[in-house]
Design an enzyme around this catalytic site. Structure first.
Site, PDB file in Angstrom:
ATOM      1  N   GLU A  11      -1.444  11.329  12.081  1.00 58.25           N
ATOM      2  CA  GLU A  11      -2.579  10.847  12.894  1.00 58.25           C
ATOM      3  C   GLU A  11      -2.017  12.038  13.721  1.00 58.25           C
ATOM      4  O   GLU A  11      -2.549  11.819  15.352  1.00 58.25           O
ATOM      5  CB  GLU A  11      -2.621   9.688  13.800  1.00 58.25           C
ATOM      6  CG  GLU A  11      -1.249   8.844  15.179  1.00 58.25           C
ATOM      7  CD  GLU A  11       0.097   8.853  14.153  1.00 58.25           C
ATOM      8  OE1 GLU A  11       0.542   9.592  13.543  1.00 58.25           O
ATOM      9  OE2 GLU A  11       1.086   8.625  14.954  1.00 58.25           O
ATOM     10  N   HIS A  19      -7.046   0.557   7.060  1.00 56.53           N
ATOM     11  CA  HIS A  19      -6.442   2.148   6.908  1.00 56.53           C
ATOM     12  C   HIS A  19      -8.207   2.836   6.249  1.00 56.53           C
ATOM     13  O   HIS A  19      -7.654   3.660   7.323  1.00 56.53           O
ATOM     14  CB  HIS A  19      -6.010   2.002   5.147  1.00 56.53           C
ATOM     15  CG  HIS A  19      -4.729   3.169   5.567  1.00 56.53           C
ATOM     16  ND1 HIS A  19      -5.282   4.587   4.696  1.00 56.53           N
ATOM     17  CD2 HIS A  19      -3.738   3.526   5.881  1.00 56.53           C
ATOM     18  CE1 HIS A  19      -4.326   5.077   5.158  1.00 56.53           C
ATOM     19  NE2 HIS A  19      -3.669   4.713   5.159  1.00 56.53           N
ATOM     20  N   ASP A  37      -9.203   5.938   9.053  1.00 55.37           N
ATOM     21  CA  ASP A  37      -9.794   7.103   9.190  1.00 55.37           C
ATOM     22  C   ASP A  37     -11.073   7.308   9.169  1.00 55.37           C
ATOM     23  O   ASP A  37     -10.629   8.782   9.262  1.00 55.37           O
ATOM     24  CB  ASP A  37      -9.433   7.121   6.478  1.00 55.37           C
ATOM     25  CG  ASP A  37      -8.274   6.926   6.145  1.00 55.37           C
ATOM     26  OD1 ASP A  37      -7.427   7.871   7.169  1.00 55.37           O
ATOM     27  OD2 ASP A  37      -8.437   6.849   4.824  1.00 55.37           O
ATOM     28  N   ASN A  90      -5.121   0.453  11.996  1.00 54.21           N
ATOM     29  CA  ASN A  90      -4.874   0.192  10.738  1.00 54.21           C
ATOM     30  C   ASN A  90      -4.961  -1.077  10.107  1.00 54.21           C
ATOM     31  O   ASN A  90      -5.033  -1.694   9.646  1.00 54.21           O
ATOM     32  CB  ASN A  90      -3.542   1.065  10.382  1.00 54.21           C
ATOM     33  CG  ASN A  90      -4.153   2.799   9.483  1.00 54.21           C
ATOM     34  OD1 ASN A  90      -4.777   2.963   9.550  1.00 54.21           O
ATOM     35  ND2 ASN A  90      -2.747   3.763   9.994  1.00 54.21           N
ATOM     36  N   ASP A 109      -1.355  13.237  19.501  1.00 56.89           N
ATOM     37  CA  ASP A 109      -1.005  12.151  18.481  1.00 56.89           C
ATOM     38  C   ASP A 109      -1.869  11.344  19.217  1.00 56.89           C
ATOM     39  O   ASP A 109      -1.550  10.936  20.772  1.00 56.89           O
ATOM     40  CB  ASP A 109       0.413  11.450  18.781  1.00 56.89           C
ATOM     41  CG  ASP A 109       0.841  10.922  17.678  1.00 56.89           C
ATOM     42  OD1 ASP A 109       1.849  11.434  16.567  1.00 56.89           O
ATOM     43  OD2 ASP A 109       0.360   9.822  17.677  1.00 56.89           O
TER      44      ASP A 109
HETATM   45  N1  LIG Z   1      -5.545   5.037   7.844  1.00 55.91           N
HETATM   46  C1  LIG Z   1      -4.655   6.366   8.333  1.00 55.91           C
HETATM   47  N2  LIG Z   1      -3.927   6.032   8.305  1.00 55.91           N
HETATM   48  C2  LIG Z   1      -2.344   7.057   9.014  1.00 55.91           C
HETATM   49  C3  LIG Z   1      -3.075   8.406   8.271  1.00 55.91           C
HETATM   50  N3  LIG Z   1      -1.954   8.580   8.261  1.00 55.91           N
HETATM   51  C4  LIG Z   1      -0.755   8.093   9.273  1.00 55.91           C
HETATM   52  N4  LIG Z   1      -1.646   7.100   9.112  1.00 55.91           N
HETATM   53  C5  LIG Z   1      -0.978   5.454  10.267  1.00 55.91           C
HETATM   54  O1  LIG Z   1      -0.843   5.856  11.529  1.00 55.91           O
HETATM   55  C6  LIG Z   1       0.622   5.146  11.796  1.00 55.91           C
HETATM   56  C7  LIG Z   1       1.492   5.829  12.848  1.00 55.91           C
HETATM   57  O2  LIG Z   1       1.844   5.360  13.559  1.00 55.91           O
HETATM   58  P1  LIG Z   1       2.779   5.344  14.573  1.00 55.91           P
HETATM   59  O3  LIG Z   1       3.892   5.809  13.969  1.00 55.91           O
HETATM   60  O4  LIG Z   1       4.318   3.909  14.776  1.00 55.91           O
HETATM   61  O5  LIG Z   1       2.723   5.465  15.671  1.00 55.91           O
HETATM   62  P2  LIG Z   1       1.673   4.652  16.881  1.00 55.91           P
HETATM   63  O6  LIG Z   1       1.076   3.424  15.781  1.00 55.91           O
HETATM   64  O7  LIG Z   1       0.011   6.037  16.763  1.00 55.91           O
HETATM   65  O8  LIG Z   1       2.145   4.510  17.774  1.00 55.91           O
HETATM   66  P3  LIG Z   1       2.439   6.017  18.797  1.00 55.91           P
HETATM   67  O9  LIG Z   1       2.271   6.902  18.260  1.00 55.91           O
HETATM   68  O10 LIG Z   1       3.600   5.677  19.963  1.00 55.91           O
HETATM   69  O11 LIG Z   1       1.292   5.481  19.668  1.00 55.91           O
HETATM   70  C8  LIG Z   1       1.153   4.503  10.766  1.00 55.91           C
HETATM   71  O12 LIG Z   1       0.760   3.229  10.713  1.00 55.91           O
HETATM   72  C9  LIG Z   1       0.717   5.501   9.244  1.00 55.91           C
HETATM   73  O13 LIG Z   1       0.509   4.590   8.296  1.00 55.91           O
HETATM   74  C10 LIG Z   1      -4.020   8.497   7.306  1.00 55.91           C
HETATM   75  O14 LIG Z   1      -4.477   9.670   7.141  1.00 55.91           O
HETATM   76  N5  LIG Z   1      -4.850   7.467   7.466  1.00 55.91           N
END
Ligand SMILES: Nc1nc2c(ncn2[C@@H]2O[C@H](COP(=O)(O)OP(=O)(O)OP(=O)(O)O)[C@@H](O)[C@H]2O)c(=O)[nH]1
Length: 280
Positions: free
Chosen positions: A195, A165, A169, A160, A152
């Protein structure tokens, strides 16, 4: 009877004889003539019968010739129709062959779309689970196991939020490439969602898998992704678990997920291997 006058005694008897003889000859001639007439009649009847038979035969021949002509014409027409149909069939066959090829390409493309994550280039979650099932059966037959990585990207929300965004990506894409280049061809890498990524390393012992995960962690930390006037950075947390025997893959994934949670809790940007909680 002779007509020689030297052979007769008297003139009278000679005259009588001559009359008799003439009469007899005339009779004979008449009889011969009658016979000839009869024969002529018979010949005439025969000719008539033959002519009738010939007329019937001729009519029959004409009728058969007409039928034969008509049949030849019909055969000729049927032949033309069959040739046209054969040509139509050939064209249909060609069109069908092209359609089959088009569908095969389409099917191949659909399978590719269903199996490859468009953004990151690694497999989709569904496809990884499908491959994993097959791989697990194969390894079980040989009494071998494999290791699961759950990965992860850290604080991805911040990326983001700070860069947008599209920047997020781009990093996801970059991580997909890093992941693919750090694994072997026989390993299976996929995007689990958002992610989050997972990888399966068949026929790999835990020590080797840990070394691979550490190297990936370092490469991710060191990586710089050019972005406008600056560059983007990222780190990854990885949880590892061994898949043993016939256990369902979901259970091993869940253990790797627990290890990932530990890696996050311990400060992120690290590798944690699942170890069962010590019995109290
Ligand atoms: N740009 C982009 N962002 C994504 C995608 N899929 C998920 N995300 C973003 O990834 C972020 C994941 O956030 P969290 O689940 O809070 O996790 P984190 O910020 O990585 O924090 P930790 O996992 O605790 O380190 C969210 O803001 C989602 O919108 C994608 O395909 N593209």
């Amino acid at each position: 009877m002779s007509l020689d006058p030297l052979q007769h005694d008297s003139e009278d008897s000679r005259a009588d004889d001559e009359v008799f003889s003439l009469y007899a000859q005339e009779e004979a001639v008449i009889r011969r003539a009658e016979g000839m007439i009869e024969q002529l009649d018979m010949v005439s009847d025969g000719v008539k019968t033959l002519a009738d038979a010939y007329r019937i035969g001729y009519r029959e021949t004409v009728r058969l010739v007409r039928i034969s002509d008509r049949m030849q014409l019909e055969l000729h027409q049927a032949n033309r129709i069959l040739s046209a149909q054969a040509e139509d069939l050939k064209q249909l066959n060609d069109a069908l062959r092209k359609e089959i090829k088009r569908r095969e390409r389409l099917e191949h493309e659909l399978r590719r779309i269903a199996s490859i994550d468009a953004l990151t280039g690694v497999h989709t979650r569904r496809y990884v689970l499908e491959l994993a099932e097959y791989e697990q059966r194969r390894l079980m037959r040989h009494g071998k196991g494999f290791v699961v990585f759950m990965m992860d990207l850290d604080h991805f929300k911040r990326i983001n939020d700070q860069f947008g965004h599209a920047a997020g990506d781009q990093l996801l894409q970059d991580f997909g490439q890093l992941l693919r280049s750090s694994l072997r061809k026989s390993d299976i890498a996929g995007r689990f969602g958002g992610e989050e990524f997972l990888a399966l390393l068949p026929e790999t012992d835990l020590g080797t898998a840990e070394a691979v995960a550490e190297r990936l962690c370092e490469q991710t930390r060191a990586f710089r992704s050019p972005w406008k006037e600056t560059h983007l950075r990222m780190t990854v947390s990885i949880g590892l678990a061994e898949v043993g025997g016939e256990e369902p893959l979901e259970r091993a994934i869940s253990r790797a997920d627990q290890a990932l949670y530990e890696a996050k809790s311990a400060g992120r940007d690290r590798v944690v291997t699942y170890s069962p909680a010590p019995a109290r």
